[in-house]
Motif scaffolding. Structure first.
Motif, mmCIF file in Angstrom:
data_model
loop_
_atom_site.group_PDB
_atom_site.id
_atom_site.type_symbol
_atom_site.label_atom_id
_atom_site.label_comp_id
_atom_site.label_asym_id
_atom_site.label_seq_id
_atom_site.Cartn_x
_atom_site.Cartn_y
_atom_site.Cartn_z
ATOM 1 N N GLY A 83 0.776 -1.230 0.000
ATOM 2 C CA GLY A 83 0.000 0.000 0.000
ATOM 3 C C GLY A 83 0.806 1.279 0.000
ATOM 4 N N THR A 84 2.102 1.191 0.218
ATOM 5 C CA THR A 84 2.932 2.394 0.322
ATOM 6 C C THR A 84 2.916 3.182 -0.979
ATOM 7 O OG1 THR A 84 4.357 1.159 1.837
ATOM 8 C CG2 THR A 84 5.206 3.240 0.987
ATOM 9 N N LEU A 85 3.058 2.501 -2.109
ATOM 10 C CA LEU A 85 3.068 3.183 -3.405
ATOM 11 C C LEU A 85 1.718 3.843 -3.681
ATOM 12 C CD1 LEU A 85 4.506 3.811 -6.074
ATOM 13 C CD2 LEU A 85 3.714 1.591 -6.938
ATOM 14 N N LEU A 86 0.619 3.141 -3.356
ATOM 15 C CA LEU A 86 -0.705 3.709 -3.581
ATOM 16 C C LEU A 86 -0.940 4.936 -2.715
ATOM 17 C CD1 LEU A 86 -2.858 0.441 -3.788
ATOM 18 C CD2 LEU A 86 -2.173 1.920 -5.670
ATOM 19 N N SER A 87 -0.470 4.898 -1.471
ATOM 20 C CA SER A 87 -0.623 6.056 -0.588
ATOM 21 C C SER A 87 0.199 7.231 -1.081
ATOM 22 C CB SER A 87 -0.213 5.687 0.844
ATOM 23 O OG SER A 87 -1.169 4.851 1.438
ATOM 24 N N SER A 140 -5.119 -2.201 1.485
ATOM 25 C CA SER A 140 -4.381 -2.513 2.717
ATOM 26 C C SER A 140 -3.021 -1.836 2.706
ATOM 27 C CB SER A 140 -4.199 -4.028 2.849
ATOM 28 O OG SER A 140 -5.444 -4.677 2.957
ATOM 29 N N GLU A 141 -2.596 -1.430 3.892
ATOM 30 C CA GLU A 141 -1.272 -0.817 4.032
ATOM 31 C C GLU A 141 -0.610 -1.386 5.291
ATOM 32 O OE1 GLU A 141 0.815 3.580 3.522
ATOM 33 O OE2 GLU A 141 -1.334 3.437 3.956
ATOM 34 N N GLY A 199 -1.108 3.753 8.346
ATOM 35 C CA GLY A 199 -1.689 4.559 7.289
ATOM 36 C C GLY A 199 -3.132 4.209 7.010
ATOM 37 N N ASN A 200 -3.372 3.563 5.900
ATOM 38 C CA ASN A 200 -4.725 3.260 5.433
ATOM 39 C C ASN A 200 -5.393 2.112 6.190
ATOM 40 O OD1 ASN A 200 -6.210 4.624 3.325
ATOM 41 N ND2 ASN A 200 -6.501 2.621 2.376
ATOM 42 N N VAL A 217 -0.345 -7.206 17.827
ATOM 43 C CA VAL A 217 0.533 -6.139 18.267
ATOM 44 C C VAL A 217 0.385 -4.957 17.319
ATOM 45 C CG1 VAL A 217 2.497 -7.102 16.979
ATOM 46 C CG2 VAL A 217 2.930 -5.544 18.873
ATOM 47 N N LEU A 218 0.275 -3.765 17.874
ATOM 48 C CA LEU A 218 0.209 -2.520 17.101
ATOM 49 C C LEU A 218 -0.927 -2.525 16.081
ATOM 50 C CD1 LEU A 218 4.040 -2.006 16.507
ATOM 51 C CD2 LEU A 218 2.619 -0.956 18.281
ATOM 52 N N ASP A 219 -2.045 -3.153 16.439
ATOM 53 C CA ASP A 219 -3.231 -3.102 15.579
ATOM 54 C C ASP A 219 -4.438 -2.708 16.426
ATOM 55 O OD1 ASP A 219 -3.760 -5.384 17.001
ATOM 56 O OD2 ASP A 219 -3.885 -6.727 15.277
ATOM 57 N N ASN A 220 -5.648 -2.953 15.940
ATOM 58 C CA ASN A 220 -6.834 -2.470 16.640
ATOM 59 C C ASN A 220 -7.426 -3.467 17.629
ATOM 60 O OD1 ASN A 220 -7.703 -4.283 14.727
ATOM 61 N ND2 ASN A 220 -9.487 -3.085 14.091
ATOM 62 N N VAL A 221 -6.742 -4.566 17.902
ATOM 63 C CA VAL A 221 -7.216 -5.528 18.898
ATOM 64 C C VAL A 221 -6.819 -5.050 20.288
ATOM 65 C CG1 VAL A 221 -7.036 -7.911 19.726
ATOM 66 C CG2 VAL A 221 -7.122 -7.446 17.278
ATOM 67 N N GLU A 222 -7.788 -5.024 21.216
ATOM 68 C CA GLU A 222 -7.547 -4.486 22.549
ATOM 69 C C GLU A 222 -7.552 -5.554 23.640
ATOM 70 O OE1 GLU A 222 -10.495 -1.498 23.080
ATOM 71 O OE2 GLU A 222 -9.703 -0.204 21.478
ATOM 72 N N ASP A 223 -7.920 -6.768 23.325
ATOM 73 C CA ASP A 223 -7.976 -7.841 24.315
ATOM 74 C C ASP A 223 -6.566 -8.096 24.870
ATOM 75 O OD1 ASP A 223 -8.330 -10.067 25.853
ATOM 76 O OD2 ASP A 223 -9.175 -11.325 24.255
ATOM 77 N N GLU A 224 -6.391 -7.888 26.195
ATOM 78 C CA GLU A 224 -5.066 -8.020 26.799
ATOM 79 C C GLU A 224 -4.517 -9.440 26.674
ATOM 80 O OE1 GLU A 224 -4.828 -6.609 30.746
ATOM 81 O OE2 GLU A 224 -5.309 -4.518 30.227
ATOM 82 N N LYS A 225 -5.406 -10.434 26.726
ATOM 83 C CA LYS A 225 -4.931 -11.812 26.607
ATOM 84 C C LYS A 225 -4.395 -12.129 25.215
ATOM 85 C CE LYS A 225 -7.922 -13.898 30.131
ATOM 86 N NZ LYS A 225 -8.945 -14.944 30.380
ATOM 87 N N ALA A 226 -4.839 -11.378 24.210
ATOM 88 C CA ALA A 226 -4.455 -11.671 22.829
ATOM 89 C C ALA A 226 -3.326 -10.789 22.323
ATOM 90 C CB ALA A 226 -5.663 -11.522 21.907
#
Length: 854
Positions: free
Chosen positions: A644-648, A672-673, A706-707, A779-788
């Motif tokens: 996705g870097t080139l598209l952005s 996706s980026e 990014g996206n 890691v470093l995504d939108n999942v907030e569950d501490e166990k995961a």
């Protein structure tokens, strides 16, 4: 009754093994079974493998814990089944008559050749191993080999003897005693090279010599030095030079454990009529390079009718030459006016073979008679074209992380030299039906998975790019370009998908056994055909949502439910979610339930929406593996991918508008980026006697930015399965300690480690003991569950451990594998119940696989 039968069966089996364990059953009187070899070097016991390899006799092979399975199987066999069969009739003629009345006499005789009377004993003899009887003549040979071995590493005055220790009836061990005394070292070094040009060449490479003053004498070093010098000479014009022209004269007179070395290189010798002659070696130059583009290896009509001269190359053909000259000459490293060099011949052969439009090439040299000084060679390259068109079909039975069993049929058409530039085009169609118990299967059909597709591959034997790359990737690296396009359609696999792919890839080999690949672009468009089937496929998400909707306190509209008071898919599920998360909510759950419903909906959107990925990647592989039989090697793979870097960059440069979610789109679809990197290391140690220890370590992480705030399902990681942690089913481990709450559990970071001890059981049947460890995390995504999620190094406590054993059957062209994995440490359990709590057959996982896991 069942318990009694089991005990009887176990008793019979144990009794059979005890009877078979009479290891000396086949040892003649007065002889001894060899049970052990001991080697003492200067009064110290040694376990060095290379020393024991010098012995002519070794004890019978063992399985585990010293049990000699093959010897005991051999002892079970009747060595003379024919005589035994005939004897029972000789002693009882009436029995033969009675059996002949029921069967014919011929059939009674043939019965003696049946598997029951004869074949089973042949099998036991062939599979088993005859007892190793101590043989003094072989001991004497072993002594000579030991002396020879130590002599070759500098111990010229070695002494060796042996004793035989009788342990008990018919058993004994051999003790070898070796006294090495002081080793010889190399003293002064000098050379006697009769050909002046070779003397000059030697001086250039003298500093790299393997024969150095002060080193201990080793015969192997002298052989390696011969080969090193020969390679250097033959790569610099010495066409007639061979290792046998090199000799070493060692002088130990008046020396104490030292030897002077004289390197002697004689002149070239050849036979002329009935006499032998010598002359100084010559350095040859290439005067012509002749390429025969359609050579007939069977010696048919070789009359030349067409020829082309191009860049100092001469191309000849029996018919009209069908190749662009550059396509062939690019593969030729032997050039006019340069010195003869062996490495150029090897490179040329490799490059031509890599084109895949010719059979294995033949390269010959002959002295150019036009040169009166006889210092020139004509290089002749003979090429035999493969058929321009070839059609192939394959039938495969497969096992994967999705399919328990799959049957695939593919048909392909290969067209060679498509544009007369040695290009290869392959068009392939494929179809597959399979069975998976993990997928939604309302009709309970065995074959509940289907897929078909079409693939096109176009290969160029060069870097296909509008500017020169020779300085960066020279042709000695055998570069190639691959353009691929593909379409595949899946039915009854999750939400059903259409998958469109396309890629432009460059491949080259920076060094021998190293490969590099650069994907300028790798595009993938995934279209979900049946997104409304989401909650039928992902049942754990549905069950969690359904349980929340049934809480009386929320007063959910009864029309959302069916007669069983379950949410209706998809009207009920959508209405309930909209009632909680919509712009005008009508249902107000508590904070915890709201977060759960939001998480379920985010996962549904992520897994059911269409994906477009445009990625650029670079991968590198290095291995020391020589061939398929090499069991002492390592392999390292790494890859970095940016999507996705080139598209952005284009979107930002062109100031394109963003959608309501503040993301860029292409064709009305958010692309996706992310950036992704992987490291994979495999190491094998050959422990001899067909025992191998292998380890694998893997680390991968994909970070969205990014996206995107998450990674597409097709680019995420999962854990478990026959090539991963074998104590868990595919997708059933992790993330973290969450306990695999979803149907297909995946995340964007993975750690995996495995160790496996492989050993021979019987013939082609191999065994293995293994330990697997690893897990996946978000890691470093939108999942907030501490166990995961993975927050810091303390989360490494969530690494799951599985162990077990397996069997492999080697069919030469592939290996069939069964592994039984046991959950040894399960991070999803309570802290006090993580170790060995599920270490039993009830919680074990049986894996079926093709070939070794790593």
């Amino acid at each position: 009754m069942k318990k009694i039968s089991t005990k009887i069966t176990a008793f019979i089996l144990i009794a059979t093994l005890i009877c078979a364990c009479n290891a000396v059953k086949r040892v003649p009187e007065g002889k001894h079974l060899l049970t052990k070899n001991e080697v003492l070097v200067n009064n110290k016991a040694t376990k060095e493998e290379i020393i024991f390899n010098q012995l002519y006799q070794n004890p019978n092979s063992t399985l585990l814990l010293g049990f000699r399975l093959r010897l005991n199987l051999y002892n079970l066999a009747n060595l003379n089944p024919d005589s035994t069969y005939q004897a029972k009739f000789t002693n009882n003629p009436e029995k033969y008559k009675r059996q002949s009345k029921w069967l014919s006499a011929k059939q009674v005789d043939r019965l003696g050749k049946s598997f029951l009377y004869h074949g089973i004993h042949d099998f036991l003899k062939k599979t088993g191993e005859a007892p190793v009887i101590i043989d003094k003549s072989k001991i004497d040979k072993s002594i000579l080999r030991l002396k020879y071995y130590y002599f070759n590493i500098g111990f010229f005055n070695v002494k060796a003897n042996y004793t035989i220790d009788t342990l008990k009836t018919k058993r004994a061990k051999i003790k070898y005693a070796i006294t090495t005394l002081e080793p010889y070292t190399l003293d002064t070094l000098k050379t006697t090279i009769l050909t002046p040009v070779l003397d000059s060449l030697y001086e250039v490479t003298k500093s790299k010599t393997l024969i150095k003053s002060g080193d201990q004498y080793k015969t192997a070093n002298f052989e390696d030095e011969k080969n090193r010098i020969t390679t250097h000479f033959r790569n610099n014009g010495a066409y007639n030079f061979q290792p046998n022209y090199i000799t070493f004269d060692l002088d130990t007179i008046n020396k104490v454990n030292k030897a002077d070395v004289n390197l002697i290189i004689n002149n070239y010798s050849y036979q002329q009529q009935d006499s032998s002659k010598t002359e100084p070696f010559k350095l040859y130059k290439i005067s012509d390079v002749n390429i025969y583009t359609d050579y007939l290896p069977n010696g048919g009509n070789q009359k030349i009718t067409d020829s082309i001269s191009y860049n100092n190359f001469n191309l000849y053909g029996r018919k009209k030459i069908k190749y662009k000259p550059r396509a062939i000459t690019n593969a030729i490293f032997i050039t006019k006016g340069t010195l003869f060099a062996d490495y150029k011949t090897v490179l040329t052969t490799r490059y031509l073979n890599n084109l895949k439009i010719f059979n294995y090439p033949t390269i010959q040299y002959e002295v150019d008679k036009r040169d009166t000084t006889a210092h020139s060679l004509i290089a002749k390259v003979y090429l035999t074209p493969r058929k321009k068109y070839s059609f192939g079909t394959t039938l495969d039975v497969t096992h994967s992380n999705i399919q328990d069993i799959g049957i695939g049929l593919s048909a392909s058409e290969t067209i060679r030299n498509v544009f007369n530039g040695a290009e290869t085009l392959e068009i392939a169609a494929r179809g597959n039906i399979g069975s998976s118990k993990d997928l939604a299967n309302p009709n309970n059909n065995f074959f509940n998975v289907s897929e078909y597709g079409l693939d096109l591959k176009l290969s160029f034997p060069r870097i296909f790019i509008p500017f020169a790359t020779e300085k960066i990737i020279p042709k000695s690296m055998i570069p190639s370009t691959l353009i691929t396009m593909g379409f595949a359609k899946q039915r009854n696999i999750g939400l059903d998908k259409e998958n469109f792919t396309g890629a432009l890839s460059y491949n080259w080999t920076p060094k021998r056994n190293n490969t590099a690949r650069f994907d300028l672009f790798n595009a993938q468009f995934v279209r979900n055909l049946n997104p409304q089937n989401y909650f039928n496929v992902y049942r754990s998400s549905y069950n969690a949502l359904n349980e929340l909707a049934q809480k009386p306190s929320y007063g959910v509209n009864p029309t959302y439910f069916n007669d069983n008071n379950d949410l209706i898919i998809e009207n009920g599920t959508n209405s309930f979610i909209n009632g909680v998360l919509g712009s005008n909510p009508s249902i107000f759950p508590n904070a915890s339930d709201f977060a759960s419903i939001k998480s379920i909906e985010e996962r549904r959107i992520r897994l059911s929406e269409n994906d477009f990925i445009l990625a650029t990647s670079y991968s590198f592989t290095k291995t020391t593996k020589i061939d398929l039989l090499d069991n002492n090697f390592y392999l390292f793979r790494t890859k970095i991918e940016s999507a996705g870097t080139l598209l952005s960059l284009v979107s930002k440069t062109a100031s394109l508008p963003k959608n309501s979610d503040n993301n860029y789109e292409i064709f009305n679809l958010e692309y996706s980026e992310y950036i992704k990197t992987e490291f994979d290391y495999i190491k094998h140690w050959d422990l001899t006697k067909e025992k191998v220890f292998a380890v694998r370590t893997f680390f991968g992480i994909a970070i969205p930015f990014g996206n995107s705030d998450n990674v597409p399902f097709s680019r995420s990681y999962f854990s478990g399965g026959s090539n991963d942690n074998r104590a868990w089913q595919p997708y059933s481990l992790g993330p973290g300690s969450s306990g695999a709450s979803n149907d297909f559990n995946e995340a964007n970071m993975k750690i995996a480690l495995s160790g496996e001890f492989r050993f021979k059981v019987l013939g082609s049947l191999k065994g293995a003991l293994f330990v697997d460890a690893g897990n996946i995390w978000n890691v470093l995504d939108n999942v907030e569950d501490e166990k995961a999620t993975f927050k810091n190094l303390n989360d490494l406590k969530d690494i799951a451990i599985g162990s077990g054993f397996g069997l492999r059957y080697d069919l030469s062209f592939f290996v069939i594998r069964f592994d039984l994995g046991f959950k040894t440490y399960n991070p999803a359990n309570e802290t006090s119940k993580r170790w060995f709590n599920e270490y039993n057959f009830g919680h074990s996982v049986l894996n079926f696989g093709i070939n070794y896991p790593f």
